[in-house]
Design a protein around this motif. Structure first.
Motif, PDB file in Angstrom:
ATOM      1  N   ILE B  10       1.080  -1.351   0.303  1.00  0.00           N
ATOM      2  CA  ILE B  10       0.012   0.317  -0.198  1.00  0.00           C
ATOM      3  C   ILE B  10       1.122   1.360   0.037  1.00  0.00           C
ATOM      4  O   ILE B  10       0.928   1.793  -1.183  1.00  0.00           O
ATOM      5  N   ALA B  11       2.121   1.536   0.846  1.00  0.00           N
ATOM      6  CA  ALA B  11       2.834   2.215   0.508  1.00  0.00           C
ATOM      7  C   ALA B  11       3.321   2.873  -0.377  1.00  0.00           C
ATOM      8  O   ALA B  11       3.532   3.498  -1.426  1.00  0.00           O
ATOM      9  N   ALA B  12       3.849   1.209  -0.967  1.00  0.00           N
ATOM     10  CA  ALA B  12       4.197   1.747  -2.142  1.00  0.00           C
ATOM     11  C   ALA B  12       3.969   2.118  -3.146  1.00  0.00           C
ATOM     12  O   ALA B  12       4.116   3.332  -4.703  1.00  0.00           O
ATOM     13  N   CYS B  13       1.792   1.433  -2.871  1.00  0.00           N
ATOM     14  CA  CYS B  13       1.405   2.349  -4.118  1.00  0.00           C
ATOM     15  C   CYS B  13       1.403   4.032  -4.010  1.00  0.00           C
ATOM     16  O   CYS B  13       1.293   4.568  -4.446  1.00  0.00           O
ATOM     17  N   MET B  14       1.446   4.590  -2.509  1.00  0.00           N
ATOM     18  CA  MET B  14       0.614   5.578  -2.591  1.00  0.00           C
ATOM     19  C   MET B  14       2.211   6.348  -2.621  1.00  0.00           C
ATOM     20  O   MET B  14       1.833   7.373  -3.137  1.00  0.00           O
ATOM     21  N   THR B  37      -3.659   8.258  -5.433  1.00  0.00           N
ATOM     22  CA  THR B  37      -3.344   7.806  -4.458  1.00  0.00           C
ATOM     23  C   THR B  37      -3.662   8.282  -3.250  1.00  0.00           C
ATOM     24  O   THR B  37      -4.057   7.512  -1.756  1.00  0.00           O
ATOM     25  N   LEU B  38      -5.071   8.805  -3.715  1.00  0.00           N
ATOM     26  CA  LEU B  38      -7.032   8.897  -2.565  1.00  0.00           C
ATOM     27  C   LEU B  38      -7.035   7.424  -2.036  1.00  0.00           C
ATOM     28  O   LEU B  38      -7.450   7.124  -0.915  1.00  0.00           O
ATOM     29  N   VAL B  39      -7.205   6.415  -3.201  1.00  0.00           N
ATOM     30  CA  VAL B  39      -7.765   5.078  -3.168  1.00  0.00           C
ATOM     31  C   VAL B  39      -6.596   4.140  -2.815  1.00  0.00           C
ATOM     32  O   VAL B  39      -6.831   3.643  -1.368  1.00  0.00           O
ATOM     33  N   SER B  40      -5.272   4.171  -2.701  1.00  0.00           N
ATOM     34  CA  SER B  40      -4.787   3.625  -2.204  1.00  0.00           C
ATOM     35  C   SER B  40      -4.428   4.408  -0.450  1.00  0.00           C
ATOM     36  O   SER B  40      -4.273   3.527   0.437  1.00  0.00           O
ATOM     37  N   THR B  41      -4.642   5.661  -0.215  1.00  0.00           N
ATOM     38  CA  THR B  41      -5.089   5.797   1.023  1.00  0.00           C
ATOM     39  C   THR B  41      -5.928   4.823   2.100  1.00  0.00           C
ATOM     40  O   THR B  41      -5.816   4.930   3.311  1.00  0.00           O
ATOM     41  N   MET B  56     -15.102   6.081   3.313  1.00  0.00           N
ATOM     42  CA  MET B  56     -16.217   7.450   3.547  1.00  0.00           C
ATOM     43  C   MET B  56     -15.117   8.337   2.641  1.00  0.00           C
ATOM     44  O   MET B  56     -14.901   9.636   1.876  1.00  0.00           O
ATOM     45  N   GLN B  57     -13.490   8.098   2.823  1.00  0.00           N
ATOM     46  CA  GLN B  57     -12.062   8.563   1.634  1.00  0.00           C
ATOM     47  C   GLN B  57     -12.371   8.108   0.283  1.00  0.00           C
ATOM     48  O   GLN B  57     -12.532   9.167  -0.182  1.00  0.00           O
ATOM     49  N   ILE B  58     -13.343   7.142   0.373  1.00  0.00           N
ATOM     50  CA  ILE B  58     -13.717   7.184  -1.252  1.00  0.00           C
ATOM     51  C   ILE B  58     -15.063   7.756  -1.625  1.00  0.00           C
ATOM     52  O   ILE B  58     -14.918   8.585  -2.694  1.00  0.00           O
ATOM     53  N   VAL B  59     -15.939   7.894  -0.742  1.00  0.00           N
ATOM     54  CA  VAL B  59     -16.999   8.581  -1.865  1.00  0.00           C
ATOM     55  C   VAL B  59     -17.092   9.744  -1.540  1.00  0.00           C
ATOM     56  O   VAL B  59     -17.267  10.571  -2.308  1.00  0.00           O
TER      57      VAL B  59
END
Lengths: 337, 165
Positions: B10-14, B37-41, B56-59
């Motif tokens: 996940i960190a690598a993706c972010m 980046t936001l989806v990885s978060t 909520m992050q995704i919405v």
């Protein structure tokens, strides 16, 4: 190792559930095109596809084979990578959303605590590939369609979320299975609480039509002004993926509306077994699905500005009021929680 | 072990998508990498047993903010042209500023004594709601007033006085 022991493994269970849901939903999407064309034929006083197989039932297979054999063309000045990414990403989000929908007691691929939120999150995410498809085509009709889809999507998401909150508040859970189970106790939320439930159901159903870009809310695909919307430049199976996603999205909306307002898999007769649940669930979802088709072929398209006005001036305030009314109902009629 | 591997991926993706967001030549690509980046978060929140926060992050961010940013990009010059490139010339100051910020944050994290990791049960949505609306209700309401003020301010600023409606 017996079958039960094998299925107890979370990985095996997840794999089996995913394959079943994927296959099931692809079959539904394929034959939905046949149903749609037959319904359209009936409403327009013509016959519709009836040549391939019994009553034309093999038509979807013929269509799929035709689309698969066609070349996928990429326009010369399009953004190649994004252009090819968009249809796949769109289908991915639709499938991801449908994974949390329970089709009967225990018949769910991923039983998330936040099921409903996940569905709304994924259908909100579908705006991004839709917009990407419109922009990367490098075609003004596609771009206008993409912008319209994004504007309509983020506007209608607000009343969609708010009206979906009504059953969530009544059931006290975001989990779709819990909401369906709570209606076995409380009765259908479309009927009870009187008035509030029905209004929330109507708003949810209307906004989910807009989310799935169905008439009267299909301005992103308005064929009389925008050729074929974001899918104008797509050919072959890439175009097929757009069509498929539209049917999957409509089926998803119908299923979620059933779970939230129409008692989910509960029904009279047949008992409480999983197959009875599946039958009721598919039956209720199909009724909503076919009524969406009937609406599509009987109503006219709204204009873009009328559509936005209708959302912000009417749907948003009413659904906010419904949330407040539900809170009062829970406090007064049910004596709080 | 599984947590470490998940965190690594996940960190690598972010980091990767974040880096691509600032180095992409096209503005639209930058916004889309930001969405990644936001989806990885959100994935990180899931790994931290906070599924509600992830949804909520995704919405809000991917479904809402990124879509609005795409609108903003379309208002910029030549954004409708798929071939147009957008290059910023200030590479060196950007790198220096980035390093400075990294140093500040790293120093702050180094000084903070983090509590030991305990195996917490995944916070359910019901508990989260109770904490927000019972324990922190004043802060919650203050935030909603702040957001409301922002919204009214935006409407006042955007409203044209010559249009009678």
């Amino acid at each position: 190792m017996t079958l039960e022991e094998l299925l107890a493994n979370a990985w095996v269970r997840g794999l089996v559930a995913s394959v079943l849901v994927l296959t099931g939903i692809l079959v539904v999407a394929a034959w939905a095109t046949w149903v749609e064309r037959r319904v359209a034929g009936r409403l327009q006083n013509r016959i519709g596809p009836n040549r391939v197989g019994w009553f034309g039932l093999l038509q979807p297979i013929a269509d799929a084979l035709k689309l698969l054999r066609k070349e996928v063309l990429v326009p010369d000045r399009a953004d190649r990578g994004l252009f090819l990414l968009a249809p796949g990403l769109l289908l991915f989000f639709a499938m991801a959303a449908i994974a949390v929908v329970p089709w009967g007691p225990g018949l769910v691929a991923a039983d998330l605590d936040i099921g409903l939120l996940w569905v709304l999150a994924m259908s909100g995410m579908m705006l991004v590939p839709t917009w990407i498809a419109g922009w990367s085509s490098n075609n003004k009709y596609s771009l206008v369609a993409g912008m319209r889809a994004a504007a309509q999507g983020i506007s209608y998401e607000v009343p969609l979320l708010l009206s979906a909150l009504v059953p969530v508040m009544l059931a006290g859970s975001f989990n779709l299975s819990d909401i369906a189970e709570a209606q076995a106790r409380d009765g259908w939320y479309a009927i009870w609480p009187p008035g509030i439930g029905l209004a929330a159901f109507v708003i949810y159903f209307t906004t989910s039509l807009a989310e799935a870009n169905r008439i009267p809310f299909d301005i992103p695909e308005a064929e009389s002004e925008l050729v074929a919307g974001v899918s104008t430049e797509y050919t072959g199976i890439a175009f097929g993926l757009f069509q498929m996603t539209e049917y999957i999205h409509t089926w998803l909306s119908s299923a979620v509306a059933t779970l939230l307002f129409l008692g989910g898999w509960h029904g009279p007769f047949l008992g409480d077994s999983w197959w009875a649940g599946l039958i009721w669930m598919v039956l209720k979802t199909s009724v909503l699905f076919v009524s969406i088709m009937l609406l599509r072929w009987s109503l006219v398209r709204l204009r873009a500005d009328q559509l936005m006005r209708f959302c912000w001036v009417w749907l948003v305030p009413i659904s906010l009021g419904l949330v407040a009314a539900t809170a009062i109902w829970i406090q007064v009629a049910q004596g709080g929680r | 072990m599984a947590e470490t591997i998940a965190f690594g991926i996940i960190a690598a993706c972010m980091l990767g998508s974040g880096l691509l967001a600032v180095t992409s030549k096209k503005l639209v690509h930058s916004v889309l990498w930001l969405a990644a980046t936001l989806v990885s978060t959100a994935a990180l929140y899931v790994a931290l047993a906070a599924p509600f926060l992830a949804a909520m992050q995704i919405v809000l961010y991917t479904g809402g903010v990124v879509t609005l940013m795409l609108f903003g990009v379309m208002l910029t010059d030549q954004a409708h042209d798929v071939g147009a490139a957008n290059l910023s010339g200030k590479r060196l100051p950007a790198v220096l500023l980035g390093l400075l910020l990294f140093g500040l944050l790293a120093a702050a994290i180094q000084r903070t004594s983090l509590p030991p990791i305990v195996e917490a049960p995944p916070a359910s949505t019901v508990e989260l709601g109770k904490v927000l609306l019972l324990d922190h209700v004043v802060a919650f309401e203050a935030l909603s007033v702040l957001l409301l003020a922002t919204m009214i301010g935006a409407i006042v600023l955007a409203r044209r006085n010559d249009v009678q409606d």
